[in-house]
Write a protein that holds these residues in place. Structure first.
Motif, PDB file in Angstrom:
ATOM      1  N   GLN A 338      -6.807   8.597 -20.826  1.00 16.09           N
ATOM      2  CA  GLN A 338      -5.959   9.785 -20.642  1.00 16.09           C
ATOM      3  C   GLN A 338      -4.791   9.478 -19.693  1.00 16.09           C
ATOM      4  O   GLN A 338      -3.667   9.918 -19.915  1.00 16.09           O
ATOM      5  N   MET A 339      -5.086   8.694 -18.632  1.00 13.61           N
ATOM      6  CA  MET A 339      -4.029   8.310 -17.690  1.00 13.61           C
ATOM      7  C   MET A 339      -2.957   7.469 -18.390  1.00 13.61           C
ATOM      8  O   MET A 339      -1.751   7.666 -18.205  1.00 13.61           O
ATOM      9  N   ARG A 340      -3.415   6.507 -19.233  1.00 13.99           N
ATOM     10  CA  ARG A 340      -2.461   5.664 -19.971  1.00 13.99           C
ATOM     11  C   ARG A 340      -1.566   6.533 -20.856  1.00 13.99           C
ATOM     12  O   ARG A 340      -0.369   6.293 -20.964  1.00 13.99           O
ATOM     13  N   GLU A 439      -4.352  -6.011 -14.221  1.00 21.59           N
ATOM     14  CA  GLU A 439      -3.011  -5.716 -14.746  1.00 21.59           C
ATOM     15  C   GLU A 439      -3.050  -5.501 -16.252  1.00 21.59           C
ATOM     16  O   GLU A 439      -3.838  -6.124 -16.959  1.00 21.59           O
ATOM     17  N   GLU A 440      -2.204  -4.589 -16.718  1.00 25.13           N
ATOM     18  CA  GLU A 440      -2.037  -4.321 -18.149  1.00 25.13           C
ATOM     19  C   GLU A 440      -0.559  -4.049 -18.375  1.00 25.13           C
ATOM     20  O   GLU A 440       0.081  -3.456 -17.518  1.00 25.13           O
ATOM     21  N   ASP A 441      -0.043  -4.389 -19.530  1.00 23.21           N
ATOM     22  CA  ASP A 441       1.353  -4.071 -19.877  1.00 23.21           C
ATOM     23  C   ASP A 441       2.272  -4.238 -18.669  1.00 23.21           C
ATOM     24  O   ASP A 441       2.363  -5.289 -18.089  1.00 23.21           O
ATOM     25  N   ASN A 442       2.892  -3.110 -18.259  1.00 22.10           N
ATOM     26  CA  ASN A 442       3.830  -3.185 -17.124  1.00 22.10           C
ATOM     27  C   ASN A 442       3.298  -2.452 -15.893  1.00 22.10           C
ATOM     28  O   ASN A 442       4.055  -1.937 -15.083  1.00 22.10           O
ATOM     29  N   TYR A 443       1.961  -2.351 -15.792  1.00 25.85           N
ATOM     30  CA  TYR A 443       1.379  -1.660 -14.639  1.00 25.85           C
ATOM     31  C   TYR A 443       0.075  -2.308 -14.177  1.00 25.85           C
ATOM     32  O   TYR A 443      -0.521  -3.122 -14.879  1.00 25.85           O
ATOM     33  N   GLU A 444      -0.339  -1.900 -12.976  1.00 23.25           N
ATOM     34  CA  GLU A 444      -1.598  -2.359 -12.378  1.00 23.25           C
ATOM     35  C   GLU A 444      -2.518  -1.142 -12.258  1.00 23.25           C
ATOM     36  O   GLU A 444      -2.056  -0.033 -11.990  1.00 23.25           O
TER      37      GLU A 444
END
Length: 475
Positions: A338-340, A439-444
């Motif tokens: 949900q946050m993503r 880390e994922e994509d462009n965020y931690e």
């Protein structure tokens, strides 16, 4: 006594002893596990040293909270348990109060409602007199956050209208922008514990139901005074909170838009080097949340919310009806997904030069804390901030700065999936490194377990304390 009987007695004794020994071992193991988690969280919290006094401005709201046992108060006021749980946007009668309480109480969901009936509200306030364990305290999101920020070492400017008595309760290093007022609004906090009973209804978790007849906080009376002093104060961070007071308030035509436009002007006047955080709350009026989306949410860098408010906002962003009630014990994977979604949707919408990009999202639940930070953003120390949020949750709910593991339990799973997608990575909860970051994509993302307080002193103000404490380490 025959040989068989002797063996039977011996075996029974051995079985009882073995069961007792096993329980002791499991108990000792759990105790030692909690102690290790606590030591590790404290170590993570202490990793960051505040070598300066950050300047934080926070608005809005301010009131006197009367905190009482919700069940005892309803009983004394003659409000009988309702067999008809209904969610009302605002409350006009005793029957609607009973129906609303019956709706939010069994799942243990936090809720706040405006009582338009002045007589009913006065009756409830009067019913608190003589009840055991009634407390009066400084209330409202801004004052509660301001006190926590000051306790954690910040210099704070607060946009609130408070009585001299309430100003005295503020920490040193907190400056109020508005002149003192003679009278302040009262908010009634109906607290209840896990397993509390109201008629045949039983609560699944400790929480509170808040009611008020507040006419000054919904129109942000302190906004102009706050704006006048803000530029001179030069904060590193601006926090906006208390806007849930606008939900289902009987505004005059055009009044809500006028006030929100003024707030938007304030947000647009803030220098880009100053972070802006918006602390969400429970909203049920779709039109209010929709206005907040355009006037406020697109102009902030950071959002804070709980497990009820996250799906509430997400359903709004996806164009469906607002989710008023959701799972009080959500799984980590569900919350992270949900946050993503919230992060992706808010950052994929057309970003005009006037808008800010969302670079921080903090969700606080009973079992865990989760924080997403954009890579390359100015937010720092995410791991320590998640640990601090977790420890603050326990300290606040237990009402003590010291953490006693005999009054704590872990309800987060021993390992969690990072998403509901099939084949998602599972992360085990390691006692000596309880905060998991990746880390994922462009965020931690960082997730920290909460040492859930088992002897509840208070739940009101929990989110405000947790959010404020974590922000201190990140600016």
């Amino acid at each position: 006594m025959g040989h068989g009987l002797k063996c039977g007695v011996a075996f029974s004794f051995f079985a009882v002893f073995a069961a007792f020994w096993y329980r002791q071992q499991v108990g000792n193991e759990l105790d030692s596990r909690l102690e290790t988690v606590l030591t590790s969280l404290l170590k993570a919290e202490r990793k960051v040293d505040l070598n300066r006094r950050p300047r934080v401005a926070v608005g809005f709201g301010g009131c006197l909270d009367i905190v009482a046992d919700g069940i005892a108060l309803l009983k004394k006021a003659g409000i009988k348990p309702s067999k008809n749980p209904v969610h009302h946007n605002f409350i006009t009668s005793e029957e609607q109060l009973a129906e609303s309480f019956a709706y939010f109480f069994p799942p243990g969901a936090a809720s706040e409602r405006f009582i338009s009936n002045d007589t009913l509200f006065r009756k409830l306030v009067k019913a608190t007199q003589g009840l055991p364990r009634v407390r009066w305290s400084l209330g409202g999101n801004a004052p509660v956050m301001a006190n926590r920020l000051a306790k954690e070492g910040c210099e704070v400017l607060i946009g609130s209208r408070l009585t001299p008595d309430l100003i005295e309760v503020l920490q040193e290093h907190v400056t109020v922008t508005s002149k003192p007022v003679d009278e302040t609004d009262i908010h009634l906090i109906l607290e209840y514990s896990t397993g509390a009973k109201w008629g045949k209804l039983v609560s699944r978790r400790a929480n509170r139901f808040i009611v008020h007849h507040d006419t000054s906080n919904p129109i942000l009376e302190s906004l102009e005074d706050f704006q006048a002093q803000l530029q001179q104060f030069k904060p590193s961070l601006l926090i906006i909170s208390g806007l849930q007071m606008m939900d289902n308030f009987p505004f005059t035509p055009g009044q809500l838009d006028t006030r929100l436009r003024l707030l938007q002007d304030l947000l647009l006047s803030i220098d880009r080097t100053t972070g802006i955080h918006f602390e969400m709350a429970s909203f049920v009026d779709r039109s209010v949340l929709s206005k907040l989306l355009s006037y406020v949410i697109t102009h902030v860098d950071s959002l804070g919310m709980n497990e009820q408010e996250l799906p509430n906002l997400l359903s709004m962003l996806k164009g469906s009806n607002i989710t008023v009630l959701s799972d009080p014990y959500p799984r980590v994977a569900n919350v992270l997904d949900q946050m993503r979604d919230v992060y992706r949707i808010l950052n994929s919408q057309e970003v005009t030069s006037a808008n800010r990009r969302l670079t921080r999202l903090h969700v606080h639940t009973l079992a865990f804390q989760a924080i997403i930070i954009a890579k390359g953003s100015s937010w720092r120390n995410t791991m320590s901030a998640a640990a601090k949020a977790s420890l603050t949750a326990h300290r606040h709910v237990c009402g003590s700065p010291n953490i006693d593991t005999s009054k704590a339990k872990l309800i987060m799973d021993d390992s969690f999936s990072i998403s509901r997608e099939q084949g998602s990575k599972k992360i085990p909860l390691e006692e000596n490194r309880p905060v998991s970051c990746w880390e994922e994509d462009n965020y931690e993302i960082c997730v920290a377990p909460v040492l859930v307080c088992t002897e509840v002193y208070q739940t009101v103000g929990g989110g405000d304390n947790v959010s404020a404490a974590s922000l201190v380490l990140q600016i």
